[in-house]
Write a protein that holds these residues in place. Structure first.
Motif, PDB file in Angstrom:
ATOM      1  N   ARG A  50      48.090  44.883  31.388  1.00 24.60           N
ATOM      2  CA  ARG A  50      47.572  43.511  31.608  1.00 24.60           C
ATOM      3  C   ARG A  50      46.298  43.368  30.787  1.00 24.60           C
ATOM      4  NH1 ARG A  50      48.738  41.059  36.597  1.00 24.60           N
ATOM      5  NH2 ARG A  50      47.625  39.278  35.729  1.00 24.60           N
ATOM      6  N   PHE A  51      46.279  42.482  29.823  1.00 29.39           N
ATOM      7  CA  PHE A  51      45.137  42.410  28.906  1.00 29.39           C
ATOM      8  C   PHE A  51      44.368  41.098  28.943  1.00 29.39           C
ATOM      9  CE2 PHE A  51      48.183  45.385  26.733  1.00 29.39           C
ATOM     10  CZ  PHE A  51      47.541  46.541  27.184  1.00 29.39           C
ATOM     11  N   ILE A  52      45.033  40.018  29.331  1.00 33.45           N
ATOM     12  CA  ILE A  52      44.390  38.695  29.341  1.00 33.45           C
ATOM     13  C   ILE A  52      44.502  38.095  30.741  1.00 33.45           C
ATOM     14  CG2 ILE A  52      44.458  36.340  28.376  1.00 33.45           C
ATOM     15  CD1 ILE A  52      43.793  38.234  26.170  1.00 33.45           C
ATOM     16  N   LEU A  53      43.388  37.612  31.266  1.00 33.66           N
ATOM     17  CA  LEU A  53      43.361  36.951  32.580  1.00 33.66           C
ATOM     18  C   LEU A  53      44.160  37.726  33.641  1.00 33.66           C
ATOM     19  CD1 LEU A  53      43.512  33.126  31.680  1.00 33.66           C
ATOM     20  CD2 LEU A  53      41.529  34.575  32.070  1.00 33.66           C
ATOM     21  N   GLY A  54      43.760  38.950  33.855  1.00 32.94           N
ATOM     22  CA  GLY A  54      44.405  39.805  34.856  1.00 32.94           C
ATOM     23  C   GLY A  54      43.440  40.130  35.990  1.00 32.94           C
ATOM     24  N   PRO A  55      43.711  41.225  36.711  1.00 29.54           N
ATOM     25  CA  PRO A  55      42.939  41.536  37.922  1.00 29.54           C
ATOM     26  C   PRO A  55      41.469  41.870  37.665  1.00 29.54           C
ATOM     27  CG  PRO A  55      44.532  43.279  37.401  1.00 29.54           C
ATOM     28  CD  PRO A  55      44.849  42.125  36.509  1.00 29.54           C
ATOM     29  N   ASN A  56      41.163  42.464  36.509  1.00 28.38           N
ATOM     30  CA  ASN A  56      39.746  42.797  36.255  1.00 28.38           C
ATOM     31  C   ASN A  56      38.905  41.544  36.028  1.00 28.38           C
ATOM     32  OD1 ASN A  56      39.145  45.764  36.191  1.00 28.38           O
ATOM     33  ND2 ASN A  56      41.016  45.705  34.949  1.00 28.38           N
ATOM     34  N   VAL A  57      39.461  40.578  35.299  1.00 28.54           N
ATOM     35  CA  VAL A  57      38.714  39.328  35.075  1.00 28.54           C
ATOM     36  C   VAL A  57      38.497  38.624  36.410  1.00 28.54           C
ATOM     37  CG1 VAL A  57      38.794  37.026  34.042  1.00 28.54           C
ATOM     38  CG2 VAL A  57      39.432  39.027  32.675  1.00 28.54           C
ATOM     39  N   GLU A  58      39.573  38.566  37.197  1.00 24.91           N
ATOM     40  CA  GLU A  58      39.464  37.893  38.499  1.00 24.91           C
ATOM     41  C   GLU A  58      38.400  38.564  39.385  1.00 24.91           C
ATOM     42  OE1 GLU A  58      42.572  37.058  41.972  1.00 24.91           O
ATOM     43  OE2 GLU A  58      43.391  36.757  39.964  1.00 24.91           O
ATOM     44  N   ALA A  59      38.431  39.903  39.425  1.00 24.94           N
ATOM     45  CA  ALA A  59      37.473  40.630  40.275  1.00 24.94           C
ATOM     46  C   ALA A  59      36.054  40.479  39.720  1.00 24.94           C
ATOM     47  CB  ALA A  59      37.864  42.101  40.350  1.00 24.94           C
ATOM     48  N   PHE A  60      35.918  40.562  38.391  1.00 27.88           N
ATOM     49  CA  PHE A  60      34.575  40.437  37.806  1.00 27.88           C
ATOM     50  C   PHE A  60      34.007  39.043  38.084  1.00 27.88           C
ATOM     51  CE2 PHE A  60      31.839  39.129  34.209  1.00 27.88           C
ATOM     52  CZ  PHE A  60      30.749  39.936  34.514  1.00 27.88           C
ATOM     53  N   GLU A  61      34.851  38.031  37.990  1.00 19.80           N
ATOM     54  CA  GLU A  61      34.373  36.666  38.259  1.00 19.80           C
ATOM     55  C   GLU A  61      33.831  36.566  39.690  1.00 19.80           C
ATOM     56  OE1 GLU A  61      37.115  34.076  35.130  1.00 19.80           O
ATOM     57  OE2 GLU A  61      37.780  34.225  37.202  1.00 19.80           O
ATOM     58  N   ARG A  62      34.530  37.189  40.630  1.00 21.97           N
ATOM     59  CA  ARG A  62      34.079  37.169  42.036  1.00 21.97           C
ATOM     60  C   ARG A  62      32.755  37.937  42.172  1.00 21.97           C
ATOM     61  NH1 ARG A  62      34.543  33.786  44.230  1.00 21.97           N
ATOM     62  NH2 ARG A  62      32.440  34.034  44.893  1.00 21.97           N
ATOM     63  N   GLU A  63      32.698  39.116  41.526  1.00 21.45           N
ATOM     64  CA  GLU A  63      31.516  39.975  41.659  1.00 21.45           C
ATOM     65  C   GLU A  63      30.289  39.343  40.991  1.00 21.45           C
ATOM     66  OE1 GLU A  63      34.547  43.777  41.796  1.00 21.45           O
ATOM     67  OE2 GLU A  63      33.310  43.471  40.005  1.00 21.45           O
ATOM     68  N   LEU A  64      30.492  38.705  39.837  1.00 24.42           N
ATOM     69  CA  LEU A  64      29.364  38.054  39.153  1.00 24.42           C
ATOM     70  C   LEU A  64      28.866  36.861  39.975  1.00 24.42           C
ATOM     71  CD1 LEU A  64      27.518  37.833  36.632  1.00 24.42           C
ATOM     72  CD2 LEU A  64      29.216  36.267  35.653  1.00 24.42           C
ATOM     73  N   ALA A  65      29.817  36.080  40.507  1.00 24.72           N
ATOM     74  CA  ALA A  65      29.419  34.921  41.333  1.00 24.72           C
ATOM     75  C   ALA A  65      28.613  35.403  42.538  1.00 24.72           C
ATOM     76  CB  ALA A  65      30.662  34.145  41.776  1.00 24.72           C
ATOM     77  N   ASP A  66      29.084  36.473  43.184  1.00 24.19           N
ATOM     78  CA  ASP A  66      28.374  36.994  44.364  1.00 24.19           C
ATOM     79  C   ASP A  66      26.981  37.486  43.956  1.00 24.19           C
ATOM     80  OD1 ASP A  66      30.545  36.408  45.878  1.00 24.19           O
ATOM     81  OD2 ASP A  66      31.269  38.474  46.058  1.00 24.19           O
ATOM     82  N   TYR A  67      26.904  38.184  42.834  1.00 28.83           N
ATOM     83  CA  TYR A  67      25.600  38.692  42.383  1.00 28.83           C
ATOM     84  C   TYR A  67      24.622  37.545  42.154  1.00 28.83           C
ATOM     85  CZ  TYR A  67      21.894  40.648  39.565  1.00 28.83           C
ATOM     86  OH  TYR A  67      20.655  40.979  39.094  1.00 28.83           O
ATOM     87  N   CYS A  68      25.099  36.495  41.477  1.00 26.51           N
ATOM     88  CA  CYS A  68      24.211  35.369  41.172  1.00 26.51           C
ATOM     89  C   CYS A  68      23.897  34.542  42.416  1.00 26.51           C
ATOM     90  CB  CYS A  68      24.848  34.457  40.116  1.00 26.51           C
ATOM     91  SG  CYS A  68      24.959  35.206  38.485  1.00 26.51           S
ATOM     92  N   GLY A  69      24.810  34.599  43.414  1.00 26.46           N
ATOM     93  CA  GLY A  69      24.626  33.765  44.597  1.00 26.46           C
ATOM     94  C   GLY A  69      25.104  32.348  44.339  1.00 26.46           C
ATOM     95  N   VAL A  70      26.299  32.243  43.754  1.00 20.92           N
ATOM     96  CA  VAL A  70      26.845  30.952  43.369  1.00 20.92           C
ATOM     97  C   VAL A  70      28.347  30.986  43.669  1.00 20.92           C
ATOM     98  CG1 VAL A  70      27.323  31.571  40.945  1.00 20.92           C
ATOM     99  CG2 VAL A  70      26.557  29.255  41.479  1.00 20.92           C
ATOM    100  N   ARG A  71      28.989  29.825  43.821  1.00 20.44           N
ATOM    101  CA  ARG A  71      30.384  29.834  44.277  1.00 20.44           C
ATOM    102  C   ARG A  71      31.383  30.306  43.225  1.00 20.44           C
ATOM    103  NH1 ARG A  71      32.126  26.951  48.668  1.00 20.44           N
ATOM    104  NH2 ARG A  71      33.862  25.961  47.593  1.00 20.44           N
ATOM    105  N   HIS A  72      31.115  29.972  41.945  1.00 19.78           N
ATOM    106  CA  HIS A  72      32.139  30.244  40.932  1.00 19.78           C
ATOM    107  C   HIS A  72      31.578  30.923  39.686  1.00 19.78           C
ATOM    108  CE1 HIS A  72      34.767  27.461  43.102  1.00 19.78           C
ATOM    109  NE2 HIS A  72      33.731  26.652  43.168  1.00 19.78           N
TER     110      HIS A  72
END
Ligand code: PLP
Length: 359
Positions: A29-51
């Motif tokens: 899986r190279f494009i828009l797979g589980p790592n991108v999805e998880a990183f998006e969640r983790e970055l949003a949580d780190y910043c304290g923002v919804r998305h």
């Protein structure tokens, strides 16, 4: 001593990074797979923002954020001239016109006053660049009644009483260029926002203007963070806070070494705790300082000696611009070594070299 050192902190994570990269290879899986999805969640949580929405680089992130805000032909977007060229370059592809505003040379950031001075009835957005990791006064600018795109490319890990970089304005953008505070091993970027509708539009625009790969509602972009970069970023994100603290500590080392008695040190904006991406001093005798540091083998570099409004490609947008703070910063600034691992001894060595140069 190098100008920046992202390798020493990253070296400790080598085995984890290798495993993460192999994991992507094995997954297929190279494009828009589980790592991108998880990183998006983790970055949003780190910043304290919804998305958070991963995109291909920090320049696309700005263009897409502006498009998500509805910026288009006939609009004006205010942007500082003392910044990396891409902050302004990202505007014309939307059809809008860049309008340059001045900065406060002490903070290197735009101000509400400098924005107000160039606002017009056509102003659709302001790009507030958190330059060198300082935090621009986003809330004061939004109080003028105009949405702010935070250009947080240089400010991952910076925070202020307004919130973390990436969670202050209507929408924000990051670059994960390898030398950034949070860097990948190629190009990468992200958009963050607390606004559900803006997030949906940004997701649609990064994928060719489509939400479902069937219907194409806008002329969009092929601009995605890839799985390999997301996997690498996921290994590093948990360390960003400690690295940011290391950068703050390095700045304290320079203060304690007395560097502020020799040259002007970068001034955090009120309430800001910058994770300095670059540590940029100012001096009327900056050439002397640069020469001495180079001779001693210390990293040094002027980043924006020719500010963006004086670049040939921006001539059409810069007619009549009078930006004295920008010109002063452009003339007097110099980046000196900074990293999460810069020691008190190293700061003292650089400071001593500057003292010699100015004696
Ligand atoms: C302030 C600023 N804005 C935008 C960008 C563009 O990011 P990228 O190189 O990922 O396109 C950068 C960095 O390169 C930057 O420093």
């Amino acid at each position: 001593m190098p100008l920046f050192d992202t390798e020493t902190p990253r070296a400790a994570l080598r085995d984890q990074l290798r495993a993460a990269m192999l994991g992507v290879l094995d997954s297929g899986r190279f494009i828009l797979g589980p790592n991108v999805e998880a990183f998006e969640r983790e970055l949003a949580d780190y910043c304290g923002v919804r998305h958070a929405i991963g995109v291909a680089n920090g320049t696309d992130a700005i263009t897409i954020a502006l498009r998500a805000l509805g910026v288009g032909p006939g609009d004006e977007v205010i942007v500082p001239s003392f910044t990396f060229y891409a902050s302004a370059e990202a505007i014309p592809p939307t059809g809008a016109t860049p309008v340059f505003c001045d900065i406060d040379p002490e903070t290197f950031c735009l101000t509400a006053e400098s924005v107000r001075a160039v606002m017009s009835s056509r102003t659709k957005a302001v790009i507030a660049v958190h330059l060198f990791g300082n935090i621009a006064p986003v809330r004061e600018i939004e109080a003028l009644g105009v949405p702010v795109v935070e250009d947080a490319a240089q400010a991952a890990g910076s925070r202020s009483t307004q919130g973390r970089a990436g969670a202050i304005g209507r929408i924000a953008t990051f670059s994960f260029f390898p030398s950034k505070n949070l860097g990948c091993i190629g190009d990468g970027g992200a958009i963050t926002t607390g606004d559900d509708e803006l997030a949906e539009r940004a997701r649609m625009l990064r994928f060719h203007g489509s939400r479902d790969k069937q219907s194409y509602e806008a002329i969009g972009y092929n601009s995605r963070l890839d799985e390999l970069q997301a996997a690498v970023l996921r290994v590093q994100l948990p360390h960003l806070e400690a690295w940011a603290e290391g950068r703050r500590e390095a700045a304290r080392h320079y203060e304690q070494a007395g560097l502020g008695e020799l040259v002007a040190l970068p001034e955090p904006t009120p309430g800001a705790e910058p994770a300095w991406h670059l540590y940029v001093i100012r001096s009327d005798r900056v050439q002397q300082v640069a020469g001495a540091l180079a001779a001693a083998g210390h990293g040094q570099r002027a980043y924006y000696r020719t500010p963006v409004h004086r670049q040939p490609a921006m001539a059409a947008y810069a007619a009549g611009a009078s930006l004295p703070g920008t010109d002063e910063a452009a003339r007097t600034h110099l980046a000196i070594p900074i990293s999460p691992v810069l020691s008190a001894e190293q700061a003292a060595a650089v400071s001593g070299c500057v003292a010699e140069a100015l004696r």
